[in-house]
Design a protein around this motif. Structure first.
Motif, PDB file in Angstrom:
ATOM      1  N   ARG A   1      -7.033   3.702  -3.244  1.00  0.00           N
ATOM      2  CA  ARG A   1      -7.135   2.251  -3.253  1.00  0.00           C
ATOM      3  C   ARG A   1      -8.386   1.812  -2.485  1.00  0.00           C
TER       4      ARG A   1
ATOM      5  N   LYS B   1      -9.890  -1.441  -0.833  1.00  0.00           N
ATOM      6  CA  LYS B   1      -9.367  -2.734  -0.425  1.00  0.00           C
ATOM      7  C   LYS B   1     -10.443  -3.573   0.245  1.00  0.00           C
TER       8      LYS B   1
ATOM      9  N   THR C   1     -10.817  -7.633   1.925  1.00  0.00           N
ATOM     10  CA  THR C   1     -10.381  -9.014   2.089  1.00  0.00           C
ATOM     11  C   THR C   1     -11.559  -9.894   1.676  1.00  0.00           C
TER      12      THR C   1
ATOM     13  N   GLN D   1      -8.391   3.787   0.910  1.00  0.00           N
ATOM     14  CA  GLN D   1      -7.139   4.368   1.382  1.00  0.00           C
ATOM     15  C   GLN D   1      -6.582   5.300   0.322  1.00  0.00           C
TER      16      GLN D   1
ATOM     17  N   ASP E   1      -0.359  -0.524   6.511  1.00  0.00           N
ATOM     18  CA  ASP E   1       0.230  -0.513   5.172  1.00  0.00           C
ATOM     19  C   ASP E   1       0.824   0.841   4.805  1.00  0.00           C
TER      20      ASP E   1
ATOM     21  N   GLN F   1      -6.727  -3.544 -10.898  1.00  0.00           N
ATOM     22  CA  GLN F   1      -7.153  -4.354  -9.757  1.00  0.00           C
ATOM     23  C   GLN F   1      -6.261  -5.582  -9.604  1.00  0.00           C
TER      24      GLN F   1
ATOM     25  N   ARG G   1      -8.624  -8.152  -2.263  1.00  0.00           N
ATOM     26  CA  ARG G   1      -8.788  -7.507  -3.560  1.00  0.00           C
ATOM     27  C   ARG G   1      -8.487  -6.023  -3.411  1.00  0.00           C
ATOM     28  N   GLN G   2      -7.660  -5.515  -4.290  1.00  0.00           N
ATOM     29  CA  GLN G   2      -7.302  -4.106  -4.218  1.00  0.00           C
ATOM     30  C   GLN G   2      -7.582  -3.441  -5.557  1.00  0.00           C
TER      31      GLN G   2
ATOM     32  N   PHE H   1      -7.245  -0.023  -7.618  1.00  0.00           N
ATOM     33  CA  PHE H   1      -6.493   1.233  -7.584  1.00  0.00           C
ATOM     34  C   PHE H   1      -7.013   2.211  -8.626  1.00  0.00           C
TER      35      PHE H   1
END
Lengths: 154, 491
Positions: free
Chosen positions: B284, B286, B288, B300, B313, B421, B428-429, B431
């Protein structure tokens, strides 16, 4: 091709809705006590009572739709579950991801000779609300057999 | 081989742990006893007795705790009266976490947490509080030659990894954090908010008379002074949060030895975590909003073990922060199945975006309703302030929905890899999920979405002992169905 749940499941759902009503009534009673002892506002009781009628009512009204739309299908590769009347949901998982299958029956289901099936993957759980014991056992064997074959091939 | 005791430092740590549990009671008793003049010899004796009891118990525990590194596995024997013997075969060690508190450093000692697979969280663990560094190295080495099992998502990894048994300390790939980036990361952290809230809470707790006096005093001060006080408070909390993050990711390092990924981080407590690449379920990236502006990203790993339970998390942080553009380039040598660059995703159709905004506004209107009713009923004096907040919230909802709608998207990159996403709560994440790691796929559609052929899609991935649901909402029906087809179609 896709299977429907046994028709008796509707009665199980009806009982579930009634139990729901009981829950709200209990809450209303508790709020009423709070009203008379600690002068909590009365409208809380009114809301709880309204919910005691509305919530089960919505449930009851939706039961035929819920029943009409509930489908499950087990192919050699995957399990598909379709549920929901207004909010439709389709779950799909390959047989290879299945970790275990559990059959369960609480008193209500047992009374109607039904069993709930829950299929678990490494992280999710997928439930079939109720099937007849014969179908349940067959499902379990089929899924476990397929899962085993799929694993052997891998 | 003879079972060994932990290093004597462990005795101190055990005592420390035991005392920490008693500490607040002790303080309470001391305060009460002093203010109420309770001091007599019984109080003193009770306290001494308790302390003595804890000391003796820690001593016994230390004395009765042994470990043995045998040829096949680790044996840990513990328990004062009820003896407990645990055997953990090396091949079953899923993650090995090494923690080194600053006070263990001069003695070349560290704490080890050995975790096995299985969902019984605490039982699968053995922890050695203080052992020489060589013990960890030895376990690391003995558990190396183990063919990866779970998702067969990294076949290229196997071939590219030189056949080293982990015997030498030469890493295959190495990454060290850039101190400039770490600085920016700490500065752009949202960790400040809880501290400010904490301060507010504390001011609530100050007794009324003190507050009144303070207020009347404050009333005489110029607004400027009050403002500078507030600014000072915020400054202090920023500084604390900043230092907290710096000490947490101090000298962060990620290395790969064959099939094992290892991260090292921390100043006061140096934490080393290693996981097998095969247990990485998804990656992931990530960001902000704040970090998006700064073009910084965090990488991550969603790992199928508890290795990361102490992390944010519950995900293992692979790269705390680096320039957004470098994320995949840096990550690729560690996780071979990642693409070389961030692909352009298929976004949510423009015609569906307003639904995100509508839902955002509706959600906050609901919150508004609850807030206003609560204020009107229970705290009418705050009604004005609450109304002000209630007026702002839907605006937040608008932007939150807009943000989410712009972030959402997905792309099937290859027969084995999908990219999704999402944009939740202004973060915003992105993956990257290998197909074998997807446990199930859920499609949902309300009857109102049906005529417009809109559909929600959720992909379930194992994370720790639980599930991470990656949901992309209001997709075109065909896109969602295509993903399910891709997923179920066994190659």
């Amino acid at each position: 091709m896709a299977e429907q749940l046994p028709a008796t499941i509707k009665r199980v759902w009806v009982i579930g809705a009634l139990l729901n009503a009981l829950g709200w009534l209990a809450l209303a009673a508790a709020l009423w006590v709070a009203n008379s002892w600690w002068a909590w506002p009365l409208w809380l009781v009114v809301i709880a009572l309204a919910l005691a009628v509305l919530h089960p009512l919505v449930h009851l009204v939706l039961i035929p739709y819920r029943y009409a739309f509930w489908r499950y299908q087990i192919t050699p590769d995957a399990v598909y579950l379709k549920k929901g009347a207004i909010f439709r949901k389709e779950e799909a998982l390959p047989i290879t991801r299945i970790q275990n299958v559990t059959l369960e029956a609480g008193p209500v289901l047992a009374h109607y000779h039904l069993q709930a099936v829950s299929i678990e993957t490494a992280s999710t759980k997928h439930e079939i609300d109720g099937v007849t014991p014969a179908v349940a056992a067959q499902l379990r064997d089929q899924i476990m057999q397929l899962a085993m074959e799929a694993r052997d091939e891998a | 081989m003879k079972p060994k005791h932990l290093a004597p430092m462990a005795l101190l740590m055990m005592t420390g742990h035991a005392l920490r549990n008693w500490f607040r009671w002790l303080v309470l008793v001391l305060i009460v006893a002093t203010t109420r003049n309770w001091w007599n010899r019984w109080v003193v004796l009770t306290i001494l007795g308790l302390l003595g009891y804890e000391l003796i118990r820690a001593g016994l525990r230390y004395w009765r705790f042994t470990y043995l590194l045998a040829a096949t596995g680790i044996t840990v024997t513990s328990g004062i009266f009820q003896r407990k013997v645990r055997h953990i075969p090396y091949s079953r060690v899923q993650t090995l976490q090494r923690q080194q508190w600053f006070f263990l450093r001069p003695f070349q000692l560290e704490s080890l947490t050995i975790e096995t697979a299985g969902q019984e969280t605490d039982k699968g663990e053995a922890s050695l509080l203080a052992v020489p560094l060589s013990v960890g190295d030895q376990i690391e080495q003995l558990r190396q030659p183990d063919p990866a099992t779970l998702p067969a998502a990294s076949p290229t990894d196997v071939s590219s990894a030189p056949a080293n048994g982990g015997a030498n300390n030469q890493a295959d790939t190495d990454y060290q954090i850039d101190s400039h980036d770490l600085n920016l990361y700490a500065l752009s952290s949202f960790g400040v908010m809880p501290i400010i809230l904490g301060l507010l809470y504390l001011t609530e707790k100050i007794p009324d008379n003190v507050q009144h006096e303070a207020m009347s005093y404050l009333a005489h001060l110029a607004v400027l002074v009050v403002l500078s006080l507030v600014a000072f408070g915020i400054g202090i909390s920023l500084l604390l949060s900043y230092l907290g993050i710096i000490s947490r990711y101090y000298q962060f390092e990620l290395t790969r030895h064959g099939q094992t990924l290892t991260t090292k981080r921390g100043y006061f407590k140096r934490i080393t975590t290693s996981v097998k690449s095969a247990h990485v379920q998804a990656i992931r990236i990530k960001q902000t909003v704040l970090r998006q502006w700064l073009h910084l990203a965090t990488v991550q790993a969603l790992v199928a073990s508890n290795a990361a339970e102490q992390e944010d998390d519950a995900d293992l942080v692979l790269l705390p922060v680096l320039p957004e553009a470098d994320a995949l380039k840096v990550m690729k040598p560690f996780v071979a199945w990642l693409p070389n660059s961030v692909p352009a995703l298929d976004p949510v159709p423009a015609a569906n975006r307003w639904l995100y905004i509508r839902n955002g506004i509706l959600l906050y209107l609901l919150v508004d309703a609850v807030l206003l009713v609560a204020a009107w009923q229970f705290a009418p004096q705050y009604l004005k302030a609450v109304s002000l907040v209630a007026a702002i919230l839907p605006v937040v909802g608008f932007f939150q929905g807009r943000y989410a709608s712009r972030a959402a998207g997905l792309l099937i990159l290859s027969p084995q890899l999908v990219v999704l996403q999402t944009g939740r709560l202004f973060a915003r994440q992105l993956f990257f999920v290998p197909r074998p790691a997807i446990q199930s796929v859920t499609l949902s559609q309300s009857i109102w979405m049906r005529p417009q052929h809109r559909m929600h899609l959720a992909v379930n991935v194992r994370q720790g002992d639980g599930n991470e649901e990656i949901e992309v909402r209001y997709l075109q029906e065909a896109t969602a169905l295509a993903l399910r087809k891709w997923y179920l179609h066994e190659a």
